[in-house]
Design a protein around this motif. Structure first.
Motif, mmCIF file in Angstrom:
data_model
loop_
_atom_site.group_PDB
_atom_site.id
_atom_site.type_symbol
_atom_site.label_atom_id
_atom_site.label_comp_id
_atom_site.label_asym_id
_atom_site.label_seq_id
_atom_site.Cartn_x
_atom_site.Cartn_y
_atom_site.Cartn_z
ATOM 1 N N THR A 8 7.605 -38.117 -111.435
ATOM 2 C CA THR A 8 7.120 -39.296 -112.153
ATOM 3 C C THR A 8 8.264 -39.954 -112.910
ATOM 4 O O THR A 8 8.435 -41.184 -112.881
ATOM 5 C CB THR A 8 6.003 -38.905 -113.135
ATOM 6 O OG1 THR A 8 4.920 -38.306 -112.410
ATOM 7 C CG2 THR A 8 5.490 -40.123 -113.889
ATOM 8 N N VAL A 12 9.786 -43.858 -112.410
ATOM 9 C CA VAL A 12 9.933 -44.846 -113.490
ATOM 10 C C VAL A 12 11.392 -45.280 -113.622
ATOM 11 O O VAL A 12 11.688 -46.476 -113.764
ATOM 12 C CB VAL A 12 9.429 -44.273 -114.830
ATOM 13 C CG1 VAL A 12 9.681 -45.272 -115.965
ATOM 14 C CG2 VAL A 12 7.943 -43.947 -114.748
ATOM 15 N N PHE A 18 6.942 -48.986 -116.114
ATOM 16 C CA PHE A 18 5.802 -48.076 -116.117
ATOM 17 C C PHE A 18 4.677 -48.630 -115.236
ATOM 18 O O PHE A 18 4.001 -47.888 -114.529
ATOM 19 C CB PHE A 18 5.293 -47.877 -117.550
ATOM 20 C CG PHE A 18 6.064 -46.853 -118.333
ATOM 21 C CD1 PHE A 18 5.460 -45.687 -118.746
ATOM 22 C CD2 PHE A 18 7.409 -47.042 -118.641
ATOM 23 C CE1 PHE A 18 6.161 -44.734 -119.473
ATOM 24 C CE2 PHE A 18 8.122 -46.101 -119.358
ATOM 25 C CZ PHE A 18 7.499 -44.937 -119.779
ATOM 26 N N ALA A 21 5.605 -48.213 -111.534
ATOM 27 C CA ALA A 21 5.589 -46.789 -111.203
ATOM 28 C C ALA A 21 4.157 -46.276 -111.075
ATOM 29 O O ALA A 21 3.830 -45.514 -110.157
ATOM 30 C CB ALA A 21 6.352 -45.994 -112.248
ATOM 31 N N GLN A 29 -1.781 -46.357 -115.835
ATOM 32 C CA GLN A 29 -0.589 -46.392 -116.672
ATOM 33 C C GLN A 29 -0.687 -45.436 -117.865
ATOM 34 O O GLN A 29 0.308 -44.780 -118.205
ATOM 35 C CB GLN A 29 -0.317 -47.825 -117.142
ATOM 36 C CG GLN A 29 1.016 -47.975 -117.838
ATOM 37 C CD GLN A 29 1.416 -49.425 -118.037
ATOM 38 O OE1 GLN A 29 1.027 -50.288 -117.274
ATOM 39 N NE2 GLN A 29 2.188 -49.682 -119.081
ATOM 40 N N SER A 33 2.037 -42.573 -118.685
ATOM 41 C CA SER A 33 2.699 -42.499 -119.981
ATOM 42 C C SER A 33 2.569 -41.115 -120.600
ATOM 43 O O SER A 33 3.507 -40.609 -121.226
ATOM 44 C CB SER A 33 2.113 -43.550 -120.933
ATOM 45 O OG SER A 33 2.356 -44.858 -120.447
#
Length: 290
Positions: A8, A12, A18, A21, A29, A33
């Motif tokens: 991940t 990014v 973000f 990605a 999202q 995060s």
């Protein structure tokens, strides 16, 4: 460490977003995060600076970005090696292939492989040969099927599977086809080739130079199938594998005018292939078309 967190992070870092990605990874999202936040907690460092809708990799992030691919590769290799101790052919097989090979050559073997090794989860990524080359070198792909480059990297094994005859072709009604000596007039007509700095383009330029052909105006297109269509619209001439030579295209060159192009499998010399990869290599080599 959870390699999904590292994957991940790398996504990014590559996309610098973000939002993009999360879209590529097919997740929300907020979930993405949370993964990044968890990774930052594990390494006790901030990995990204948020600047509006874009992100920049911090110094700590740059270090992780350099080492993460090898960490992921080592973990995945270890897991696969443990599975392979049983002698079973199972697990995931992730390979890269050029569009041409994936469309015209690989299907001849793929069905047989899938039927024989039902416990292998085969994932195929269609990518340009030069990118596949880089990703095998980096360890991101275990093996790839592609057109060999003019200069082979000694860190990779190159298993020749296919040799394919090339021809200079144009539309049968194109003015070039009616020249008395068309091969001597090529530079006066536009040529359509793959993009610059790609393995096929480098190969074609070497072939033409060795045959004493000078190029005039050069147009580009991404795939050989697209190039064939453009030439069929009388937009110029090109080099094509004879497999793609169908009406209204005609060959202007003899069998001896150009050399064959070499295609096959590449994998790292310093890595033992998984059982699943070994079986694919064995299948391809047992029926190789050279």
């Amino acid at each position: 460490m959870d390699i999904d967190l590292l994957k991940t992070f790398l996504t990014v870092a590559r996309l610098k977003s973000f939002t993009l990605a999360a879209k590529e990874l097919q997740m929300t999202q907020p979930a993405l995060s949370k993964r990044i936040k968890r990774l930052e907690t594990l390494v006790d460092s901030q990995l990204f600076d948020r600047v509006g809708s874009h992100v920049a990799v911090t110094e700590a992030g740059q270090l992780l970005r350099q080492q993460a691919p090898q960490i992921i590769s080592d973990i995945e290799d270890t897991v696969q090696n443990i599975r392979d101790l049983s002698g079973k052919v199972s697990g995931e097989l992730h390979i890269g292939t050029s569009h041409y090979i994936g469309l015209h050559l690989l299907p001849n073997y793929l069905e047989q492989y899938v039927d024989t090794f039902e416990q292998v989860d085969v994932n195929i990524e269609f990518i340009d040969s030069e990118l596949a080359y880089e990703r095998v070198l980096s360890g991101d792909l275990e093996l790839a099927l592609l057109t060999f480059p003019p200069q082979k990297d000694p860190r990779l094994e190159h298993e020749l599977i296919w040799k394919e005859r090339l021809a200079i072709v144009c539309h049968q009604d194109y003015d070039l086809a009616h020249e008395e000596e068309p091969l001597k007039q090529l530079q006066h007509y536009p040529c359509i080739l793959p993009p610059a700095h790609t393995f096929p383009r480098e190969l074609f330029e070497v072939q033409l130079a060795n045959a004493g052909v000078s190029l005039g105006k050069v147009k580009t297109a991404n795939y050989l199938e697209v190039i064939a269509k453009l030439v069929a619209c009388k937009m110029g001439w090109t080099l094509l594998p004879t497999r793609l030579l169908t009406k209204p295209l005609v060959s202007l060159s003899s069998k001896q005018f150009l050399s064959d192009r070499d295609m096959g499998i590449i994998y790292r010399t310093n890595k033992t292939l998984s059982n699943a990869s070994q079986e694919l290599v064995k299948l391809l080599k047992s029926e190789k078309n050279i």
